[in-house]
Structure formats: structure tokens, C-alpha cells
Design a protein around this motif. Structure first.
Motif, PDB file in Angstrom:
ATOM      1  N   ASP A  50      50.490 -32.220  34.816  1.00  0.00           N
ATOM      2  CA  ASP A  50      49.632 -31.177  34.234  1.00  0.00           C
ATOM      3  C   ASP A  50      50.545 -30.098  33.650  1.00  0.00           C
ATOM      4  O   ASP A  50      50.621 -28.974  34.134  1.00  0.00           O
ATOM      5  N   TYR A  51      51.254 -30.455  32.600  1.00  0.00           N
ATOM      6  CA  TYR A  51      52.355 -29.645  32.079  1.00  0.00           C
ATOM      7  C   TYR A  51      51.927 -28.282  31.544  1.00  0.00           C
ATOM      8  O   TYR A  51      52.713 -27.337  31.540  1.00  0.00           O
ATOM      9  N   CYS A  52      50.699 -28.151  31.109  1.00  0.00           N
ATOM     10  CA  CYS A  52      50.270 -26.891  30.497  1.00  0.00           C
ATOM     11  C   CYS A  52      50.190 -25.731  31.495  1.00  0.00           C
ATOM     12  O   CYS A  52      50.158 -24.564  31.089  1.00  0.00           O
ATOM     13  N   ILE A  53      50.151 -26.052  32.808  1.00  0.00           N
ATOM     14  CA  ILE A  53      50.121 -24.966  33.795  1.00  0.00           C
ATOM     15  C   ILE A  53      51.528 -24.697  34.355  1.00  0.00           C
ATOM     16  O   ILE A  53      51.708 -23.799  35.161  1.00  0.00           O
ATOM     17  N   ASP A  54      52.517 -25.478  33.925  1.00  0.00           N
ATOM     18  CA  ASP A  54      53.902 -25.256  34.349  1.00  0.00           C
ATOM     19  C   ASP A  54      54.417 -23.973  33.688  1.00  0.00           C
ATOM     20  O   ASP A  54      54.192 -23.744  32.491  1.00  0.00           O
ATOM     21  N   GLU A  55      55.129 -23.134  34.464  1.00  0.00           N
ATOM     22  CA  GLU A  55      55.584 -21.846  33.947  1.00  0.00           C
ATOM     23  C   GLU A  55      56.619 -21.985  32.836  1.00  0.00           C
ATOM     24  O   GLU A  55      56.891 -21.027  32.101  1.00  0.00           O
ATOM     25  N   ARG A  56      57.179 -23.157  32.670  1.00  0.00           N
ATOM     26  CA  ARG A  56      58.176 -23.375  31.625  1.00  0.00           C
ATOM     27  C   ARG A  56      57.576 -23.891  30.318  1.00  0.00           C
ATOM     28  O   ARG A  56      58.271 -24.018  29.305  1.00  0.00           O
ATOM     29  N   ILE A  57      56.295 -24.200  30.359  1.00  0.00           N
ATOM     30  CA  ILE A  57      55.610 -24.779  29.208  1.00  0.00           C
ATOM     31  C   ILE A  57      54.388 -23.945  28.868  1.00  0.00           C
ATOM     32  O   ILE A  57      53.633 -23.544  29.746  1.00  0.00           O
ATOM     33  N   PHE A  58      54.198 -23.702  27.567  1.00  0.00           N
ATOM     34  CA  PHE A  58      52.981 -23.030  27.103  1.00  0.00           C
ATOM     35  C   PHE A  58      52.324 -23.924  26.059  1.00  0.00           C
ATOM     36  O   PHE A  58      53.001 -24.512  25.218  1.00  0.00           O
ATOM     37  N   CYS A  59      50.995 -24.001  26.158  1.00  0.00           N
ATOM     38  CA  CYS A  59      50.257 -24.925  25.299  1.00  0.00           C
ATOM     39  C   CYS A  59      49.262 -24.199  24.411  1.00  0.00           C
ATOM     40  O   CYS A  59      48.788 -23.100  24.718  1.00  0.00           O
ATOM     41  N   ASP A  60      48.944 -24.852  23.319  1.00  0.00           N
ATOM     42  CA  ASP A  60      47.880 -24.420  22.426  1.00  0.00           C
ATOM     43  C   ASP A  60      47.031 -25.653  22.141  1.00  0.00           C
ATOM     44  O   ASP A  60      47.491 -26.601  21.508  1.00  0.00           O
ATOM     45  N   ASN A  61      45.804 -25.638  22.661  1.00  0.00           N
ATOM     46  CA  ASN A  61      44.908 -26.802  22.550  1.00  0.00           C
ATOM     47  C   ASN A  61      45.565 -28.062  23.117  1.00  0.00           C
ATOM     48  O   ASN A  61      45.555 -29.130  22.493  1.00  0.00           O
ATOM     49  N   ASP A  62      46.142 -27.912  24.300  1.00  0.00           N
ATOM     50  CA  ASP A  62      46.763 -29.006  25.050  1.00  0.00           C
ATOM     51  C   ASP A  62      48.043 -29.546  24.420  1.00  0.00           C
ATOM     52  O   ASP A  62      48.605 -30.538  24.904  1.00  0.00           O
TER      53      ASP A  62
END
Length: 402
Positions: A50-62
Motif C-alpha cells: 500500500d505504497y501511497c500511505i508510505d511516508e516516502r511516497i506521495f500519490c496523485d490518483n494512486d
């Protein structure tokens, strides 16, 4: 027993189908594919599914838009970053103990707006910001990129001029600042970039002329100063650049005479001196440039005889004209390039029309000064081809030297 065996087989099929579905699901999502590949490189502290909730990753529309890897233990630079090139806006990889050159994949991140590789010991050797419309003055930080070999800032909207600090970028092999709105004099420090093979400064607003120190750029293959408000005479130092293959000085205010020393520039394949104020006779030595394919000398103030150009056997395009004097034509096919055709050869105005010649078109009508602003173009393809050609020559030289 048979029933149990059948259920086991069904369970295996379900597991296989689920795994296949998972694989296809990943392949349909570039961000998921990237995370899978990135985790193979991370020694520890891997990124969750669930990479989008990782503090090192930010997502836009998944889809991943920001990657922030600070002080990570990673085995190499993640060239797989190219997988998310269409969505990645920001990339930070700091203090990762990486070494070597920054990989070419970086330059394919077309949507990237922010890059931070602090403390990685990676070397930036190629920077292409063509068409990025940078504005303001050239930042001092740019001149600190002393490991750069290729720099392309074509089409920027700078104000002010080049700093003398450009001398620190002495590993540059190719420099393109064409159409960048630069003004002021060309700094003498530019001539200290003695490794340059490609220099394109066309369509700027420089003051003054060229310094004789240009002779120090003796490895140049390509020089374009067209439409850059260059004035004064051509310094002797320019004629000493005997490795030049392409020389473009069109559309400036260059005056004085053309020296017989131009005959030393034997490797020239393309020479354009059009739309200047060059005067005097055209030196006979121009007939020594046996590798010329294009010769453009239109709309200067030349006078006297057209020299014998019969040795220019591969010349396919020629235009010579004077806005002040009538030129003397010999009307002898034997003094013209042997394989040029009338539709690619023009000389004007001349004292006689030479209707018997088969290789060139002559005109006795006065030549008016053109409005040359519309005649300039940005030779992007030519620039790319030359950058690649220069790079190939340089790599060959290194191989031979090694």
C-alpha cells in the motif's frame, strides 16, 4: 479420497488464478511495478504494497508523483524510475552512498520539476533543459556544475549575460545557449573551455566582437554565432580553428575583409557568412576548402573577381552576393564547382550575365538588403545530430587514447 484430491486441485487452480490476476494487476499499474522493482534494491525498510500511505511516497490518483528516499541503504541508482516518468514530479535520493555518473534515465523524466541528489557522490555530466523557458539571470549554481560535459539551455529567457564563472565548467564538450536572450559581451573566460567540440550561441544579443583568444577553442567541430549581434572584424584566431566542420556567422554586423587564412580551414563542410558587412575581395584561398558542401556569402559588400572554385568538387549549394559592388564574373564553367547546378548556385550582381555557363545562375540586378529576422530558424534536428556526432567523436578519441 478422490474428492479430497479434486479439492486440492481446485485450490491450486484458485491460487494460480489469483497470482496471475495479481501479476496482471501490477503490470497495469506503472506505480506498482516501480515499487516492486524499487524494493529489490532496498536493503532494508522496504516499501509496503500500500505504497501511497508510505511516508516516502506521495500519490496523485494512486499514481506516484513524489519519491523521497533520504539516507536509504540502496544497492544502486533505481533506473526503473523511468517506469513512472509520466507522473513523477519530484525525486529526492540523498546520502545514499551512490557513486558514478547519473544514468541517462534521469533525462527521460519529462514531468520532473524537482531533483535532489545531495550527498550521493553521483556526477552530473549531461544536462538538457532545451525549451524549458528558464528566466532571470543564469544562477551561480549552474556554473558550479563543474563535471558537466553537455549543457543545453536552448530557448531560455535569461536576462543579463554570461558570467566569467563559466571558466569553471572546463570539462564541457558541448554547449548550446542559442535563443537564450543573453546580452553583454562574450566573456573572455568562455575561451578557456578548451575541450569544447560544439558551441552554439546563435540568436542572442551580445555586445562587441570576438576576441582573438577564440583560437584556444582549437578542438571545435561546430560553431554557430548567427544572429547574435556580433560586430567588429573576424579575428585571426578564428582562422586557426582548423578542425571546424561547421561555421555559421550569418546575420551579424561583422565587417572588415575575409582573410586568405580562411584557406587553412580545410575541414569545413558548411560555411555561412551571409548578411554581414564583409568587404574587399573574396580571397582565392576559399577555393582550397575542398570539403565544402554549402557556401553561403550572400548580402555582404564584396567586390572584385569571383575566385576559381573548380576544386570544390562536392559543393552542392552556393550563394554569393554584394549589396554595394558589382562582382566580376569570368563566365567560365571551368572555374565553377563542377557538380553544382543552376538551381543551387547564385551570384549577383555581376558585370555580365554569362548565359553560356551551365553550373550557376547570374544576375545583374542590384541586391537589396533583406529583412533577415524571418530567415532565422532553430535547427533543433541539426543541433541534436551534431551533439550526437560530437559525442561519438569524443568517445572514439577516448577509446584511442585509452
Amino acid at each position: 479420497m478422490a474428492r479430497l484430491s479434486m479439492m486440492n486441485k481446485l485450490l491450486i487452480v484458485v491460487i494460480i488464478v489469483a497470482e496471475i490476476s495479481r501479476i496482471f494487476s501490477i503490470e497495469d499499474n506503472p506505480s506498482k511495478v516501480f515499487v516492486v522493482e524499487l524494493n529489490k534494491l532496498l536493503v532494508n525498510n522496504k516499501i509496503s504494497d500500500d505504497y501511497c500511505i508510505d511516508e516516502r511516497i506521495f500519490c496523485d490518483n494512486d499514481q506516484i508523483s513524489i519519491v523521497n528516499l533520504e539516507a536509504v541503504n540502496i544497492s544502486r541508482f533505481p533506473v526503473e524510475i523511468i517506469i513512472i516518468k509520466d507522473t513523477l514530479k519530484s525525486l529526492t535520493i540523498t546520502y545514499a552512498n551512490l557513486k558514478g555518473n547519473i544514468p541517462d534515465e534521469i533525462y527521460k523524466l519529462t514531468e520532473l520539476e524537482y531533483l535532489n541528489l545531495e550527498g550521493t557522490n553521483l556526477v552530473l555530466s549531461y544536462l538538457d533543459l532545451n525549451g524549458s523557458s528558464l528566466s532571470g539571470s543564469i544562477p551561480d549554481g549552474l556554473y558550479s556544475l563543474t563535471e558537466l560535459e553537455y549543457l543545453n539551455l536552448q530557448g531560455s529567457k535569461f536576462n543579463g549575460g554570461l558570467s566569467g564563472k563559466i571558466r569553471d565548467m572546463n570539462k564541457l564538450l558541448a554547449l548550446d545557449l542559442s535563443g537564450s536572450n543573453l546580452s553583454g559581451p562574450i566573456p573572455d573566460d568562455l575561451y578557456s573551455l578548451t575541450e569544447l567540440r560544439y558551441l552554439n550561441l546563435q540568436q542572442n544579443r551580445f555586445d562587441g566582437g570576438l576576441n582573438d583568444k577564440i583560437r584556444d577553442l582549437n578542438k571545435l567541430l561546430y560553431l554557430d554565432l548567427s544572429g547574435s549581434n556580433i560586430s567588429g572584424s573576424i579575428p585571426d584566431g578564428l582562422y586557426s580553428l582548423t578542425k571546424l566542420e561547421y561555421l555559421y556567422l550569418m546575420g551579424n554586423s561583422i565587417n572588415g575583409t575575409l582573410s586568405p587564412k580562411i584557406g587553412n580551414m580545410i575541414r569545413l563542410t558548411s560555411l555561412n557568412l551571409s548578411f554581414n558587412q564583409l568587404s574587399g575581395i573574396i580571397p582565392n584561398e576559399i577555393g582550397n576548402l575542398i570539403n565544402l558542401k554549402d557556401l553561403e556569402m550572400r548580402e555582404n559588400k564584396f567586390e572584385g573577381n569571383i575566385p576559381d572554385l573548380s576544386r570544390l568538387e562536392i559543393l552542392v549549394n552556393m550563394n554569393i552576393s554584394s549589396t554595394k559592388h558589382i562582382l566580376n564574373a569570368s563566365c567560365d564553367n571551368k572555374t565553377l564547382p563542377p557538380y553544382i547546378t543552376k538551381n543551387r548556385c547564385f551570384i549577383a550582381p555581376v558585370n555580365r550575365l554569362c548565359n553560356s555557363t551551365i553550373h550557376c545562375e547570374y544576375s545583374n540586378k542590384p541586391v537589396d538588403k533583406s529583412s533577415i529576422g524571418s530567415m532565422f530558424y532553430t535547427p533543433i534536428l541539426k543541433m541534436v545530430v551534431m551533439m550526437i556526432a560530437c559525442r561519438g567523436v569524443i568517445e572514439t578519441e577516448r577509446f584511442i587514447e585509452g
